[in-house]
Design a protein around this motif. Structure first.
Motif, short mmCIF file in Angstrom:
data_model
loop_
_atom_site.label_atom_id
_atom_site.label_comp_id
_atom_site.label_asym_id
_atom_site.label_seq_id
_atom_site.Cartn_x
_atom_site.Cartn_y
_atom_site.Cartn_z
N VAL A 115 0.84 -1.21 0.00
CA VAL A 115 0.00 0.00 0.00
C VAL A 115 0.86 1.25 0.00
O VAL A 115 1.98 1.26 0.49
CB VAL A 115 -1.00 0.03 1.18
CG1 VAL A 115 -1.91 -1.18 1.16
CG2 VAL A 115 -0.28 0.16 2.51
N LYS A 116 0.32 2.29 -0.55
CA LYS A 116 1.07 3.53 -0.76
C LYS A 116 0.28 4.73 -0.25
O LYS A 116 -0.93 4.81 -0.45
CB LYS A 116 1.33 3.69 -2.26
CG LYS A 116 2.03 4.96 -2.64
CD LYS A 116 2.26 5.02 -4.13
CE LYS A 116 3.06 6.25 -4.50
NZ LYS A 116 3.27 6.37 -5.94
N MET A 117 0.99 5.66 0.37
CA MET A 117 0.36 6.90 0.81
C MET A 117 0.47 7.92 -0.33
O MET A 117 1.52 8.07 -0.93
CB MET A 117 1.07 7.44 2.06
CG MET A 117 1.08 6.49 3.24
SD MET A 117 -0.57 6.02 3.78
CE MET A 117 -1.11 7.55 4.53
N VAL A 118 -0.64 8.58 -0.60
CA VAL A 118 -0.65 9.58 -1.67
C VAL A 118 -1.28 10.87 -1.15
O VAL A 118 -2.04 10.85 -0.18
CB VAL A 118 -1.44 9.08 -2.90
CG1 VAL A 118 -0.75 7.90 -3.54
CG2 VAL A 118 -2.87 8.73 -2.52
N PRO A 119 -0.98 11.99 -1.79
CA PRO A 119 -1.62 13.23 -1.37
C PRO A 119 -3.13 13.14 -1.56
O PRO A 119 -3.60 12.54 -2.53
CB PRO A 119 -1.04 14.28 -2.33
CG PRO A 119 0.19 13.66 -2.89
CD PRO A 119 -0.03 12.19 -2.89
N ASP A 120 -3.87 13.69 -0.63
CA ASP A 120 -5.32 13.73 -0.75
C ASP A 120 -5.66 14.77 -1.82
O ASP A 120 -5.40 15.96 -1.65
CB ASP A 120 -5.93 14.12 0.60
CG ASP A 120 -7.43 13.90 0.61
OD1 ASP A 120 -8.01 13.83 -0.48
OD2 ASP A 120 -8.00 13.82 1.70
N LEU A 121 -6.23 14.30 -2.92
CA LEU A 121 -6.46 15.20 -4.06
C LEU A 121 -7.58 16.20 -3.83
O LEU A 121 -7.76 17.13 -4.60
CB LEU A 121 -6.73 14.38 -5.33
CG LEU A 121 -5.57 13.53 -5.83
CD1 LEU A 121 -5.95 12.82 -7.11
CD2 LEU A 121 -4.33 14.37 -6.05
N VAL A 122 -8.34 15.96 -2.77
CA VAL A 122 -9.41 16.90 -2.46
C VAL A 122 -8.81 18.19 -1.89
O VAL A 122 -9.39 19.26 -1.98
CB VAL A 122 -10.41 16.25 -1.48
CG1 VAL A 122 -11.46 17.23 -1.03
CG2 VAL A 122 -11.07 15.05 -2.16
N GLU A 123 -7.60 18.07 -1.30
CA GLU A 123 -6.94 19.23 -0.71
C GLU A 123 -6.21 20.04 -1.79
O GLU A 123 -5.90 19.53 -2.86
CB GLU A 123 -5.91 18.78 0.34
CG GLU A 123 -6.45 17.84 1.39
CD GLU A 123 -7.23 18.57 2.47
OE1 GLU A 123 -6.80 19.68 2.84
OE2 GLU A 123 -8.26 18.04 2.91
N GLU A 124 -5.91 21.27 -1.43
CA GLU A 124 -5.11 22.12 -2.29
C GLU A 124 -3.68 21.55 -2.38
O GLU A 124 -3.11 21.18 -1.36
CB GLU A 124 -5.07 23.52 -1.66
CG GLU A 124 -4.34 24.55 -2.45
CD GLU A 124 -5.21 25.16 -3.55
OE1 GLU A 124 -4.71 26.02 -4.25
OE2 GLU A 124 -6.39 24.76 -3.68
N LEU A 125 -3.12 21.46 -3.57
CA LEU A 125 -1.75 20.97 -3.72
C LEU A 125 -0.83 22.15 -3.99
O LEU A 125 -1.03 22.88 -4.95
CB LEU A 125 -1.64 19.96 -4.87
CG LEU A 125 -2.49 18.69 -4.77
CD1 LEU A 125 -2.29 17.83 -6.01
CD2 LEU A 125 -2.13 17.90 -3.52
N GLU A 126 0.18 22.34 -3.12
CA GLU A 126 1.11 23.46 -3.30
C GLU A 126 2.44 22.94 -3.82
O GLU A 126 2.95 21.92 -3.36
CB GLU A 126 1.34 24.18 -1.96
CG GLU A 126 0.11 24.89 -1.39
CD GLU A 126 -0.33 26.10 -2.21
OE1 GLU A 126 0.47 26.56 -3.06
OE2 GLU A 126 -1.46 26.56 -2.01
N VAL A 127 3.00 23.69 -4.77
CA VAL A 127 4.30 23.32 -5.32
C VAL A 127 5.38 24.06 -4.53
O VAL A 127 5.17 25.20 -4.10
CB VAL A 127 4.36 23.70 -6.82
CG1 VAL A 127 5.74 23.40 -7.41
CG2 VAL A 127 3.28 22.94 -7.59
N ASP A 128 6.54 23.42 -4.30
CA ASP A 128 7.60 24.05 -3.51
C ASP A 128 8.20 25.26 -4.24
O ASP A 128 7.93 25.47 -5.43
CB ASP A 128 8.68 23.03 -3.11
CG ASP A 128 9.45 22.50 -4.32
OD1 ASP A 128 9.29 23.05 -5.43
OD2 ASP A 128 10.19 21.52 -4.15
N ALA A 129 9.02 26.02 -3.51
CA ALA A 129 9.55 27.27 -4.05
C ALA A 129 10.36 27.05 -5.33
O ALA A 129 10.32 27.86 -6.25
CB ALA A 129 10.42 27.96 -2.99
N ALA A 130 11.07 25.92 -5.40
CA ALA A 130 11.88 25.64 -6.58
C ALA A 130 11.02 25.27 -7.79
O ALA A 130 11.49 25.29 -8.93
CB ALA A 130 12.86 24.51 -6.27
#
Ligand SMILES: Cc1cc2nc3c(=O)[nH]c(=O)nc-3n(C[C@H](O)[C@H](O)[C@H](O)COP(=O)(O)OP(=O)(O)OC[C@H]3O[C@@H](n4cnc5c(N)ncnc54)[C@H](O)[C@@H]3O)c2cc1C
Ligand SMILES: Nc1ncnc2c1ncn2[C@@H]1O[C@H](COP(=O)(O)O)[C@@H](O)[C@H]1O
Lengths: 327, 258
Positions: B7-22
């Motif tokens: 099993v794998k943990m993934v970001p919850d797609l219902v939440e806002e996804l933020e990209v890092d500064a780079a």
């Protein structure tokens, strides 16, 4: 003189089912042609099956159709097809191998990457070749983000999302050179094809409806589905759904729109509480007018919809149904 | 029948996804992770197979962060063993590397059937299950819904879903790796109280990951929200106003009967 080493070649793994070429095959041929122009190499169509040689005539966009026929390839099975493809590709490594990001292609793309040790990029929407560098653009996180990636090494595999490129660009008449290649020994396969199962006929055929109102996981519970069904009825259309609704057992499989459901092209498609994952969009992007209702302003469905409403479906849908009924 | 479910943990797609500064990767500081939904289907199918055919269900996860509660939840649902593979995976791990790590771990876990989720939404470099099968030299089928072991347990009949609602029935020799799209029943739910109780009474097994070299074979140069020129025209206003505008739109396009 042009450098004609295989490493400038582009290869397209042709997908077909029951004697019919899949649209995605033409999409990839179109893109492959474009990449081959940049690299100066040839465009190869890799056609596997049994009794499929005749299909080569439809693959005029390619310079060469490599045909491999064998009893074990008569129907698609991941193992035999991967083995045969790996042998072909190893003998003449192309710069880029395009595989469809479909149920069939998924096994092949990662399987070939594992067997050949070539890098793979999945969910590909676009690809560019410049100064020898290959950049792949993939649509990840359910379509919410695009990743641009530089592919390492001389050969790479890209698994392409259906609908990324125009199919027309890959439809050319012409007589490509046909090269028959014998497959490696395929006698020890551990996956055997039994039969194809056609979809059940449902109470309504959603592929024939002019108006579809489609419900997604935003509906929260089975008990709320009539809310959306009433809107569909008020519009004289039918109710369809995203995959999770069907997987929950809330609606029959015959109502599912998308990659592993039905492809629909209604005059009006209303997406209610559907995020717009690539697998859903694949089945409905051809609708004439798309309206989406979703609480998330960043939901990818708004990238394909013509009109969008960012609000709670429970506020808007009952009101809208009421207004339509009394109009 | 011994079934393993990675099993794998993934970001919850219902939440806002933020990209890092780079601009290369997700900003993981606020990221909410959840189990990949297809893994819940894989586990459900495994538990149903165990119920009819006997055997064990072992859940495996790379410690990519926040896996403990997920593993306990799998135990609460009925898995027999939960194994956490520890290593330096907090910043994520490529599919190729995850497959090698899982392949090594499986050396110590008996398996007739490995059920992965069909895919995760973040695996740019391909599906782990297929790579795992390649590493173990096992047959693999993805996009599977419907798994029926043959008497004797040497093979299984599986259904692979194509587009247009068409399915292929395939017979696969076991052991095999199957990418599960949907279980035959909706995944069961484990009440929080049950998970709490399991946390007190059961332990997660831990095994350290061997060092692996495998990279993704590609480097992300840019990660960003798609910029679409023809994005939807957003109809603003109160629900009342929005409903009126939709009504007008439908009327104008001739969708209102009568
Ligand atoms: C091989 C494969 C094949 C697949 N085939 C298909 C397919 O054929 N069809 C398909 O649909 N999917 C398919 N999927 C699944 C697909 O990846 C997505 O998981 C699925 O489409 C998500 O469905 P959804 O949009 O209903 O749910 P979610 O992605 O969970 O989206 C729910 C949406 O509802 C919104 N929402 C929540 N509450 C409200 C509210 N009160 N009012 C308004 N909006 C609200 C949320 O913001 C969210 O955007 C496939 C996946 C794979 C791997
Ligand atoms: N880090 C991981 N740990 C355990 N299982 C994984 C991991 N990554 C992928 N998997 C399995 O492989 C499936 C497909 O994931 P992916 O290859 O990311 O699409 C998941 O649903 C899991 O079953």
């Amino acid at each position: 003189m042009q450098d004609l080493t295989p490493l400038n070649d582009m290869a397209v793994v042709i997908e077909h089912l029951e004697g019919k070429l899949a649209d995605i095959s033409f999409e990839m041929l179109g893109k492959g042609r474009e990449l081959a122009k940049v690299s100066g190499g040839r465009l190869l169509a890799l056609l596997l099956g049994r009794g499929v040689k005749g299909l080569a005539a439809e693959l005029g966009a390619a310079d060469t159709v490599v045909v491999t026929e064998h009893e074990a390839l008569a129907h698609y099975t991941p193992e035999a097809h991967k083995q045969a493809l790996a042998a072909i590709l190893k003998a003449r490594p192309p710069r880029v191998t395009l595989v469809a990001n479909t149920a069939m292609g998924m096994d092949l793309a990662a399987g070939l990457s594992g067997s050949l040790g070539w890098p793979l990029c999945a969910y590909v929407k676009d690809a560019r070749l410049a100064d020898g560098r290959l950049t792949a653009v993939s649509q990840i996180y359910g379509g919410k983000l695009l990743a641009h990636a530089d592919m390492e090494g001389p050969s790479a595999i890209l698994s392409v999302l259906a609908g990324s490129f125009p199919a027309d660009a890959g439809k050319a008449t012409g007589t490509p050179q046909v090269e028959e290649v014998a497959p490696p020994p395929l006698d020890k396969v551990r996956i055997r094809f039994k039969r194809l199962i056609q979809p059940e006929a449902g109470d309504v055929d959603i592929t024939r409806q002019a108006v579809l109102v489609s419900v997604g996981r935003g509906i929260q519970s089975k008990d709320n589905i009539p809310l959306v069904e009433e809107l569909a009825e008020a519009l004289g259309g039918a109710l369809s759904a995203s995959r999770p609704i069907v997987d929950q057992g809330w609606l029959p499989k015959t109502r599912q729109v998308g990659k592993s459901g039905m492809s629909v092209k209604p005059k009006l498609y209303v997406a209610v509480g559907i995020s717009g994952a690539p697998e859903h969009i694949e089945g409905m992007r051809g609708a004439e007018l798309i309206v989406a209702i979703n609480t998330d302003p960043n939901a990818p469905i708004f990238n394909v919809a013509h009109y969008g409403v960012v609000s709670d479906l429970f506020d808007v849908i009952p009101l809208l149904t009421e207004k339509i009924k009394s109009s | 029948m011994n079934i393993v479910v990675p099993v794998k943990m993934v970001p919850d797609l219902v939440e806002e996804l933020e990209v890092d500064a780079a601009g290369h990767a997700l900003d993981r500081s606020f990221l909410k992770l959840r189990i990949n939904e297809f893994d819940e289907h894989a586990l459900e199918e495994a538990l149903l197979l165990k119920a009819t055919h006997g055997g064990t269900v072992t859940v495996l996860a790379l410690d990519t962060g926040e896996v403990d509660e997920t593993l306990f939840t799998c135990l609460a649902k009925g898995a027999d063993r939960a194994v956490k593979i520890t290593g330096d995976f907090q910043e994520g791990v490529s599919s190729h590397a995850a497959a090698v790590v899982l392949a090594r771990a499986l050396g110590a876990v008996p398996h007739d059937l490995i059920l992965t989720g069909v895919q995760a939404a973040d695996d740019r470099d391909g599906q782990v299950g297929i790579l795992l099968a390649t590493a173990l030299d096992l047959p693999h089928v993805s996009v599977v819904s419907g798994v029926e072991p043959a008497p004797g347990g040497k093979a299984a009949t599986v259904r692979q879903e194509y587009s247009g609602g068409i399915m292929a029935e395939l017979e696969v020799d076991l052991p095999a790796v199957l990418g599960i799209q949907a279980a035959r029943a909706a995944p069961r739910y484990a009440p929080v109280s049950k998970v709490r109780q399991v946390m007190k009474t059961q332990k997660l097994e831990e095994i350290p990951a061997p060092p692996v070299e495998a990279g993704a074979g590609s480097t992300v140069s840019r990660l960003a929200k798609p910029e679409t020129a023809d994005r939807a025209e957003i109809l603003e206003g109160s629900p009342e106003e929005v409903a009126d505008r939709l009504l007008a739109l439908f009327a104008e396009r001739g969708f209102l009967k009568r």
